[in-house]
Design a protein around this motif. Sequence first.
Motif, mmCIF file in Angstrom:
data_model
loop_
_atom_site.group_PDB
_atom_site.id
_atom_site.type_symbol
_atom_site.label_atom_id
_atom_site.label_comp_id
_atom_site.label_asym_id
_atom_site.label_seq_id
_atom_site.Cartn_x
_atom_site.Cartn_y
_atom_site.Cartn_z
ATOM 1 N N GLU A 22 -64.967 -132.869 -13.929
ATOM 2 C CA GLU A 22 -63.822 -131.535 -14.162
ATOM 3 C C GLU A 22 -65.263 -130.838 -13.978
ATOM 4 O O GLU A 22 -64.914 -129.020 -14.320
ATOM 5 N N SER B 47 -61.560 -134.072 -19.858
ATOM 6 C CA SER B 47 -59.563 -134.129 -19.888
ATOM 7 C C SER B 47 -59.752 -135.110 -19.863
ATOM 8 O O SER B 47 -60.350 -136.153 -19.412
ATOM 9 N N GLN C 291 -57.732 -136.086 -18.264
ATOM 10 C CA GLN C 291 -57.472 -136.095 -16.311
ATOM 11 C C GLN C 291 -57.175 -137.667 -15.637
ATOM 12 O O GLN C 291 -55.747 -137.350 -15.002
ATOM 13 N N LYS D 131 -54.144 -139.599 -18.063
ATOM 14 C CA LYS D 131 -52.606 -139.021 -17.812
ATOM 15 C C LYS D 131 -52.449 -139.323 -16.825
ATOM 16 O O LYS D 131 -50.864 -139.631 -16.136
ATOM 17 N N ARG E 97 -67.196 -130.368 -23.372
ATOM 18 C CA ARG E 97 -68.073 -129.724 -22.246
ATOM 19 C C ARG E 97 -68.725 -129.586 -22.638
ATOM 20 O O ARG E 97 -69.326 -128.136 -22.572
ATOM 21 N N GLN F 293 -56.926 -128.718 -25.282
ATOM 22 C CA GLN F 293 -55.740 -128.545 -24.242
ATOM 23 C C GLN F 293 -54.500 -128.542 -24.899
ATOM 24 O O GLN F 293 -54.474 -129.497 -25.942
ATOM 25 N N HIS G 93 -61.051 -127.403 -8.087
ATOM 26 C CA HIS G 93 -60.602 -127.629 -9.279
ATOM 27 C C HIS G 93 -61.237 -128.535 -9.633
ATOM 28 O O HIS G 93 -62.082 -129.304 -10.820
ATOM 29 N N HIS G 94 -60.645 -130.031 -9.434
ATOM 30 C CA HIS G 94 -61.117 -131.601 -9.453
ATOM 31 C C HIS G 94 -60.881 -132.035 -8.137
ATOM 32 O O HIS G 94 -59.791 -132.304 -7.473
ATOM 33 N N GLY H 233 -54.644 -123.956 -15.671
ATOM 34 C CA GLY H 233 -54.711 -124.709 -14.637
ATOM 35 C C GLY H 233 -53.833 -125.785 -14.438
ATOM 36 O O GLY H 233 -54.221 -127.010 -15.096
ATOM 37 N N GLY H 234 -54.035 -126.391 -13.638
ATOM 38 C CA GLY H 234 -53.258 -127.902 -12.787
ATOM 39 C C GLY H 234 -53.338 -128.285 -11.357
ATOM 40 O O GLY H 234 -53.429 -127.270 -10.274
ATOM 41 N N ARG I 139 -51.099 -133.928 -7.512
ATOM 42 C CA ARG I 139 -52.501 -135.225 -7.193
ATOM 43 C C ARG I 139 -52.368 -135.439 -6.274
ATOM 44 O O ARG I 139 -50.962 -136.152 -5.346
ATOM 45 N N ILE J 132 -50.357 -130.323 -15.297
ATOM 46 C CA ILE J 132 -51.480 -128.767 -15.507
ATOM 47 C C ILE J 132 -51.690 -128.886 -17.046
ATOM 48 O O ILE J 132 -51.693 -129.048 -17.906
ATOM 49 N N ALA J 133 -53.329 -128.439 -17.338
ATOM 50 C CA ALA J 133 -53.676 -128.236 -19.089
ATOM 51 C C ALA J 133 -53.745 -126.580 -19.293
ATOM 52 O O ALA J 133 -53.806 -126.022 -18.010
#
Length: 475
Positions: free
Chosen positions: A174, A196, A198, A201, A220, A234, A323-324, A373-374, A377, A419-420
């Motif tokens: 992240e 996260s 991420q 999920k 983080r 989050q 973003h990632h 932010g999201g 994918r 999104i988170a």
Amino acid sequence: MKRAIISETPKHIGEKVKVSGWVQSCRSHGKLIFIDLRDKSGLLQVIFLPNLSGNILETAKKIRPEWVVEIIGIIKKREGNTENKNIETGAIELSVEEIKVLAEAKTLPFPIDDDGYQIKEEKRLKYRYLDLRRERMKNNLIVRQKAAIFIRNFLSDRGFLEIETPILTKSTPEGARDFLVPSRLQPGKFYALPQSPQQYKQLLMVAGIEKYFQFPHVFRDEDLRADRLFEHTQVDIEMSFIEQEDVFNLIETMITDLAEKIFNKKIQEKPFPRITHTEAMKKYKSDKPDLRKDKESGELAFCWVLDFPMFEVLEDGSIDAVHHPFTALADEGLKKFKAISVEELRSPQGKKELLGFKAKQYDLVLNGVEVMGGSIRTHESEVLKKTFEVLGHKPEAVKKRFGHILEAFEYGVPPHGGIAAGFDRLLQTILNEKSIRETVAFPTATSGITSVMDAPSSVSEDQLRELGIKIVKKD
Ligand code: ASP
């Protein structure tokens, strides 16, 4: 006798009640002694009449602020003009019959009957359990819960499943430094605390859950500021078979209702304006534009920022995902991305090319702060693998670090996105609080020291030995 809650005492005029709580203040007027008693629900004036027994009056004289007491007495209407309109129980008072001191208290290190902003952060956090006694902090915690319940119900009512994911896990990119936890059973190996959920999920989407949410704690290890914590909460959301527009619709309804119904706030513009990243940078020189027309009015100016670039090239020449890496490329660039080799894309010329690829990324910005932010994918494992390689991971490293998710995507992965929200930061911005720490019960200070408990701290030689760890002094 059952304890009465202070906010309910006005219903008991003429009756005998038992109340208990903290002494907010004490004062005497001639022969009368007054204390203001505080419990979670409010304040109550308590009066000691001079005809009480010597013992009770002695105790009354001894009592100091923040002592914990239990009082039995009669609720009476206050005389004519002695009403206090500022408190809920201002029309009544409690005339003492019996008093019991449950705990004495030292003088507090700072006042708690004001907003507390003037007190040094370190001091407030060292004594956070006292700082939380102040009205403003208590209200922030109450509002936090209201917001959490609202979001939880909003999403549950729409078929989202709340699922917890692990805290001891593997590093997921992240963009921040990981917190690592050494493994005792496999010395030399480490868990990473999640930046996260991420990947989990996304794995839940492979699992067929379709609509997921959670209030995860994420970690983080980055430089701390007024709007950053090592550990934050989050609101994390993921959905299958959706497009960007579905995320906007869901979130916009949720956030609008939250702001208007829970916080009683006015939203400057609805639907939320949408600005492309390019436009935001050109017009506002920021990807988090503050669109408030009047910064004093307390209105909330939301906007969506979208069409972010997928990649950025850092000062040292390395390539990063804006973003990632799990973010999907915009449709226009996908074919081209597939057609060009990793080597070409990582060449100096290719890097220029890379900067042109857009991503299906979106941020929700509120008053100049990124609150959510999201992205949609990448669900093609080949594209995901290539993205990692473009970011500089060698194929073997990709397999080692991300093999699990690439493999999962080979077993029927639905298109998905999510999104988170940074929940604490969202609350901070809506409440217009000066620091993210004002919305969290026990935050870590800007110095990195935890509230009250003073971590990080040393551990014993035995513990280190068990973990196979030796401390080496840094130069
Ligand atoms: N995992 C992302 C974050 O924490 C949010 C997302 O892409 O859903 O910022």
